[in-house]
Motif scaffolding. Structure first.
Motif, short mmCIF file in Angstrom:
data_model
loop_
_atom_site.label_atom_id
_atom_site.label_comp_id
_atom_site.label_asym_id
_atom_site.label_seq_id
_atom_site.Cartn_x
_atom_site.Cartn_y
_atom_site.Cartn_z
N UNK A 201 0.86 -1.18 0.00
CA UNK A 201 0.00 0.00 0.00
C UNK A 201 0.89 1.23 0.00
N UNK A 202 0.61 2.16 -0.89
CA UNK A 202 1.40 3.38 -0.99
C UNK A 202 0.45 4.58 -1.00
N UNK A 203 1.00 5.73 -0.60
CA UNK A 203 0.23 6.97 -0.59
C UNK A 203 0.90 8.01 -1.48
N UNK A 204 0.10 8.60 -2.37
CA UNK A 204 0.54 9.76 -3.12
C UNK A 204 -0.04 10.98 -2.40
N UNK A 205 0.80 11.60 -1.61
CA UNK A 205 0.39 12.67 -0.69
C UNK A 205 0.80 14.01 -1.30
N UNK A 206 -0.15 14.63 -2.01
CA UNK A 206 0.11 15.90 -2.69
C UNK A 206 -0.56 17.03 -1.92
N UNK A 208 -0.64 21.10 -2.50
CA UNK A 208 -0.20 22.24 -3.28
C UNK A 208 0.86 21.82 -4.29
N UNK A 209 1.99 22.53 -4.33
CA UNK A 209 3.02 22.21 -5.32
C UNK A 209 3.97 21.11 -4.87
N UNK A 210 3.75 20.54 -3.68
CA UNK A 210 4.68 19.57 -3.11
C UNK A 210 4.02 18.20 -2.94
N UNK A 211 4.86 17.20 -2.76
CA UNK A 211 4.38 15.88 -2.38
C UNK A 211 5.33 15.31 -1.34
N UNK A 212 4.88 14.24 -0.68
CA UNK A 212 5.69 13.58 0.34
C UNK A 212 6.42 12.40 -0.27
N UNK A 213 7.73 12.37 -0.09
CA UNK A 213 8.55 11.25 -0.53
C UNK A 213 9.40 10.77 0.63
N UNK A 214 9.60 9.47 0.66
CA UNK A 214 10.44 8.85 1.69
C UNK A 214 11.76 8.43 1.05
N UNK A 226 10.93 7.02 -2.61
CA UNK A 226 9.78 6.17 -2.83
C UNK A 226 8.55 6.86 -2.27
N UNK A 227 7.38 6.45 -2.72
CA UNK A 227 6.15 6.90 -2.10
C UNK A 227 6.02 6.23 -0.74
N UNK A 228 5.60 6.95 0.30
CA UNK A 228 5.45 6.32 1.61
C UNK A 228 4.50 5.13 1.52
N UNK A 264 -3.42 11.74 2.08
CA UNK A 264 -2.36 12.04 3.03
C UNK A 264 -1.84 10.75 3.65
N UNK A 265 -0.54 10.64 3.73
CA UNK A 265 0.06 9.47 4.36
C UNK A 265 -0.14 9.53 5.87
N UNK A 266 -0.42 8.40 6.51
CA UNK A 266 -0.53 8.40 7.97
C UNK A 266 0.77 8.90 8.62
N UNK A 267 0.67 9.49 9.81
CA UNK A 267 1.86 10.07 10.44
C UNK A 267 2.96 9.05 10.74
#
Length: 303
Positions: A201-206, A208-214, A226-228, A264-267
């Protein structure tokens, strides 16, 4: 050959990780049958890994030098990088587009290959093309060459001189120890993998102009984005609304399906905020097919 008008040529597609004697002989045979050969260097958009350790530029240099050593006229050979799309239709469209650019839109084109992989289904991806069957040379394959390289065993005989020279120097590069660790980790992970199905399972957490990457810290893909996400345990349901990416070649260890939620990816799965524009320009900084996932889900793929 000019990039416009009409012409004739042959197309040879492969990863060539690394190119070896059979690849060189195939191009030479194709040059006997066609005035020009287009060599497409696959997986050009992927990060260095034990499956794809050499860049498109490195493979081009090795391949061209090996052909020149055998007396090939390099003016009749064109090398181009070809990205992995993890989608057969998109991949075939890319091949056709590059061939049209190199040979011209109305060119007579033959697809180069061994008799064993000639199939009507394969040619259906390339309407109007013919099949140019070349002799198969048994005994060498790139998988065995990479295994010898990463286990520090003697390299197989029969490698073209320029390729052998490059491979002997490659372990001196600063990234080689990481690839050796990755090789060992991949073998261990394959041995420990259960029967599957293997899912994540992956999250595309966008935002605004940013996203979350691990950034990965494991030996497999160390340092890559990678996507979280996390593995899906056996019996766990797939979240509603997830987009599935299940190409059989997407994973380095065993075939695995990624279920991606645009949410949103879980904390408990932290990452860094990265500008989307910055990330899109750096496909070779991503683990496995995660850049392809990102571009497809954001609608940023080229047609």
């Amino acid at each position: 050959m000019n990039s416009s008008g009409s012409g004739e040529g042959a197309v040879f597609v492969g990863r060539f990780q690394p190119p070896h004697h059979a690849h060189v002989s195939t191009v030479l045979a194709a040059l006997d049958a066609a005035p020009h050969v287009l060599v497409l260097l696959g997986s050009a958009n992927l990060a260095r890994s034990v499956k794809n350790p050499f860049t498109a530029q490195e493979r081009h240099a090795m391949f061209a030098a090996a052909l020149a050593q055998r007396g090939a006229d390099l003016h009749r050979v064109t090398f181009r990088p070809l990205p992995d799309r993890f989608d057969a239709d998109l991949w075939a469209a890319d091949v056709r587009a590059v061939a049209a650019q190199v040979f011209g839109p109305d060119a007579r084109v033959a697809l180069v290959g061994f008799e064993k992989d000639a199939s009507t289904g394969y040619l259906q991806w390339f309407p109007g093309w013919t099949r140019l069957v070349t002799p198969e040379e048994p005994g060498l394959n790139a998988t065995d060459i990479r295994a010898a390289l990463f286990t520090r065993q003697p390299l197989p005989g029969g490698l073209p001189g320029p390729v052998l020279d490059f491979l002997r120097q490659f372990p001196q590069g600063r990234g080689f120890p990481r690839l050796v660790r990755e090789w060992q980790a991949v073998q261990a992970a394959r041995a420990a993998a259960g029967p599957g199905p293997h899912r994540e399972l992956r999250w595309l957490d966008v935002r605004g102009p940013d996203l979350t990457l691990h950034q990965r810290t494991q030996d497999i893909g160390q340092g890559l984005w990678e996507l979280p996400g996390r593995p899906l345990v056996v019996g766990e349901g797939v979240p509603e609304g997830a987009t599935v990416f299940d190409h059989p070649s997407r994973s380095l260890v065993v075939p695995s399906a990624a279920y991606v939620l645009r949410a949103a990816a879980p904390p408990e799965y932290p990452g860094e905020r990265v500008a989307i524009a910055h990330a899109l320009l750096r496909p070779r900084k991503f683990f496995e097919d995660h850049h392809v996932i990102l571009t497809r889900m954001l609608g940023r793929e080229e047609d």
